[in-house]
Design an enzyme around this catalytic site. Structure first.
Site, PDB file in Angstrom:
ATOM      1  N   GLU A   1      43.462  32.365  30.654  1.00 54.35           N
ATOM      2  CA  GLU A   1      44.870  33.484  30.443  1.00 54.35           C
ATOM      3  C   GLU A   1      46.026  32.325  30.835  1.00 54.35           C
ATOM      4  O   GLU A   1      46.199  31.558  31.779  1.00 54.35           O
ATOM      5  CB  GLU A   1      44.747  34.512  31.114  1.00 54.35           C
ATOM      6  CG  GLU A   1      43.528  35.431  30.751  1.00 54.35           C
ATOM      7  CD  GLU A   1      43.247  36.923  31.568  1.00 54.35           C
ATOM      8  OE1 GLU A   1      42.438  37.530  31.321  1.00 54.35           O
ATOM      9  OE2 GLU A   1      44.246  37.115  32.235  1.00 54.35           O
TER      10      GLU A   1
ATOM     11  N   CYS B   1      52.995  30.669  33.600  1.00 50.91           N
ATOM     12  CA  CYS B   1      51.969  30.472  34.363  1.00 50.91           C
ATOM     13  C   CYS B   1      50.738  30.018  33.585  1.00 50.91           C
ATOM     14  O   CYS B   1      50.297  30.798  32.934  1.00 50.91           O
ATOM     15  CB  CYS B   1      51.639  31.902  35.178  1.00 50.91           C
ATOM     16  SG  CYS B   1      50.365  31.717  36.552  1.00 50.91           S
TER      17      CYS B   1
ATOM     18  N   CYS C   1      36.870  29.390  38.327  1.00 52.06           N
ATOM     19  CA  CYS C   1      37.358  28.303  39.348  1.00 52.06           C
ATOM     20  C   CYS C   1      36.095  28.361  40.703  1.00 52.06           C
ATOM     21  O   CYS C   1      35.476  29.371  40.785  1.00 52.06           O
ATOM     22  CB  CYS C   1      38.559  29.192  40.205  1.00 52.06           C
ATOM     23  SG  CYS C   1      39.202  28.200  41.710  1.00 52.06           S
TER      24      CYS C   1
ATOM     25  N   CYS D   1      38.253  32.299  46.242  1.00 50.16           N
ATOM     26  CA  CYS D   1      39.262  32.759  47.399  1.00 50.16           C
ATOM     27  C   CYS D   1      38.855  34.358  47.031  1.00 50.16           C
ATOM     28  O   CYS D   1      38.994  34.921  46.072  1.00 50.16           O
ATOM     29  CB  CYS D   1      40.710  32.548  47.094  1.00 50.16           C
ATOM     30  SG  CYS D   1      40.936  30.815  47.383  1.00 50.16           S
TER      31      CYS D   1
ATOM     32  N   CYS E   1      41.306  36.780  44.888  1.00 48.98           N
ATOM     33  CA  CYS E   1      41.404  36.347  43.532  1.00 48.98           C
ATOM     34  C   CYS E   1      40.374  36.915  42.424  1.00 48.98           C
ATOM     35  O   CYS E   1      39.375  36.405  42.733  1.00 48.98           O
ATOM     36  CB  CYS E   1      41.698  34.623  43.530  1.00 48.98           C
ATOM     37  SG  CYS E   1      41.987  34.250  41.912  1.00 48.98           S
TER      38      CYS E   1
ATOM     39  N   CYS F   1      49.879  38.371  39.706  1.00 44.87           N
ATOM     40  CA  CYS F   1      49.191  37.387  40.591  1.00 44.87           C
ATOM     41  C   CYS F   1      47.823  37.793  41.126  1.00 44.87           C
ATOM     42  O   CYS F   1      47.698  39.001  41.623  1.00 44.87           O
ATOM     43  CB  CYS F   1      50.187  37.140  41.832  1.00 44.87           C
ATOM     44  SG  CYS F   1      49.601  35.743  42.752  1.00 44.87           S
TER      45      CYS F   1
END
Length: 386
Positions: free
Chosen positions: A96, A109, A116, A120, A123, A351
């Site tokens: 994205e 962004c 990933c 975390c 996220c 975010c």
């Protein structure tokens, strides 16, 4: 039987690599500047349209090279003017890209990985597991697409300076940990800041990292882009839970590495410390006081980010009162503090919300799905008993 020629994708080549490519074809290095301007400043992907190079060279390029963009498969427009594009990359996964227009600036962004590895806890991307690193062309292609889609390749308006680009700022804060895709990200940064490509200021291109210390130590030899660190906790015990890479590279080591990088820059920029506020986890007054003490000898700006909920997380967004109190404690300690305004949450572009569609090689996404199903079943059992 004729051999299939593997064509070189010129989209992702930095200027030194593009110059080397033309030299390998027995062409003059200055051809690289001509072609780079056509691709990245005018948005041209057809060699025949590059009218200031000879027909013989255009024919040679058509035989041996291409300008291949990642495939944008879906577009969303938020009620607040943000765009989110779903980009399919060579691995088959989808990442994205988010465009955020604001007064006086327009920020893109950009994603650097499909998924990933860091996981975390706040996220959504990490819950998808990991598939692959994006190529330089797939990274810079997100910027190319935004300029193309938003008319940023148009001729500059009268009085508008040398460019009227749709994108004025880049943040490498999309899907993935940029510094775990080091070489491709560094080449993409080169193109973003290259005068013959996008010509963005080093102050307007920011790499955000969860704290991959060896890669931060290497950055000074490759780039002078701005830096943001995803801290999210004022001590190692709490950060180990929120940002697991902290177990390998604890806070003290991370801050040392960032200070060294910033000291290598020719100007007086400071890093941005990103701190996602999660209700009841890291948003107490004591956390704010501890953060102020931690950063006492670490010149920086602090960006507070209220947690944005997503389906796989039980975390909650903090109250406005908690956010304001946290900010006031830091401001009283003389820090420059901003609170990130939530943008694009109605299209899942805020975010921490970026998910995409990752062909997960880690099995992590399946584990999270199973855990969510068990949790839902347990809640149902409790409801039935009651």
């Amino acid at each position: 039987m004729s051999e299939t020629v593997t064509k070189t994708n010129l989209l992702g080549l930095s200027l030194p690599k593009l110059q080397a490519y033309f030299v390998s074809m027995d062409e003059k290095p200055f051809r690289a500047v001509q072609v780079m301007k056509w691709i990245h400043q005018r948005g041209v992907t057809d060699f025949d349209a590059m009218t200031d190079i000879s027909k013989s060279l255009r024919d040679k390029l058509k035989t041996n090279a291409e300008i291949r963009l990642p495939n944008v498969v879906q577009e969303y427009l938020s009620s607040d003017g943000c765009y989110k594009w779903i980009v399919q990359v060579a691995s088959g996964s989808r990442v994205e890209t988010v465009y955020i227009p604001e007064a006086g600036r327009a920020t893109l962004c950009i994603s650097s990985q499909a998924g990933c590895t860091l996981d975390c806890s706040f996220c959504a991307t990490g819950k998808q597991g990991f598939n692959s690193n994006l190529t330089t062309a797939e990274i810079i292609g997100q910027l190319w697409w935004a300029n193309h889609r938003l008319n940023g390749f148009a001729e500059p308006r009268a009085g508008a300076g040398k460019s009227n680009r749709a994108v004025s700022n880049i943040v490498m804060m999309g899907m993935g940990e940029p510094l775990l895709n080091f070489d491709n990200v560094m080449d993409a940064l080169h193109l973003m800041m290259e005068d013959n490509a996008y010509g963005l200021s080093k102050r307007r291109v920011t790499v955000s990292t969860a704290g991959v210390v060896p890669a931060i130590d290497r950055m000074k030899d490759y780039t002078d882009a701005s830096l943001a660190i995803s801290l999210h906790a004022p001590n190692d015990e709490l950060r180990n839970q929120i940002v697991p890479v902290n177990k390998k590279y604890p806070i003290r080591e991370l801050l040392r590495s960032v200070k060294d990088y910033m000291a290598s820059l020719p100007d007086k920029r400071v890093p941005v410390v990103e701190y996602t506020l999660i209700a009841g986890v890291n948003d107490h007054r004591q956390h704010a006081r501890e953060l102020a003490a931690l950063l006492k000898d670490f010149p920086c700006k602090i960006n507070l980010i209220p947690f944005n909920p997503f389906e796989q997380s039980d975390y909650r967004r903090p109250s406005n009162s908690s956010v304001n109190t946290f900010r006031e404690i830091l401001q009283q300690a003389d820090y420059t503090v901003t609170v990130r305004t939530t943008r694009g949450d109605d299209i899942g572009a805020a975010c921490g919300q970026l998910v995409g569609e990752v062909a997960d090689q880690t099995k992590r996404s399946a584990r999270y799905r199973k855990a969510a199903e068990l949790s839902a079943a347990n809640r149902l059992d409790v409801h039935n008993v009651v």
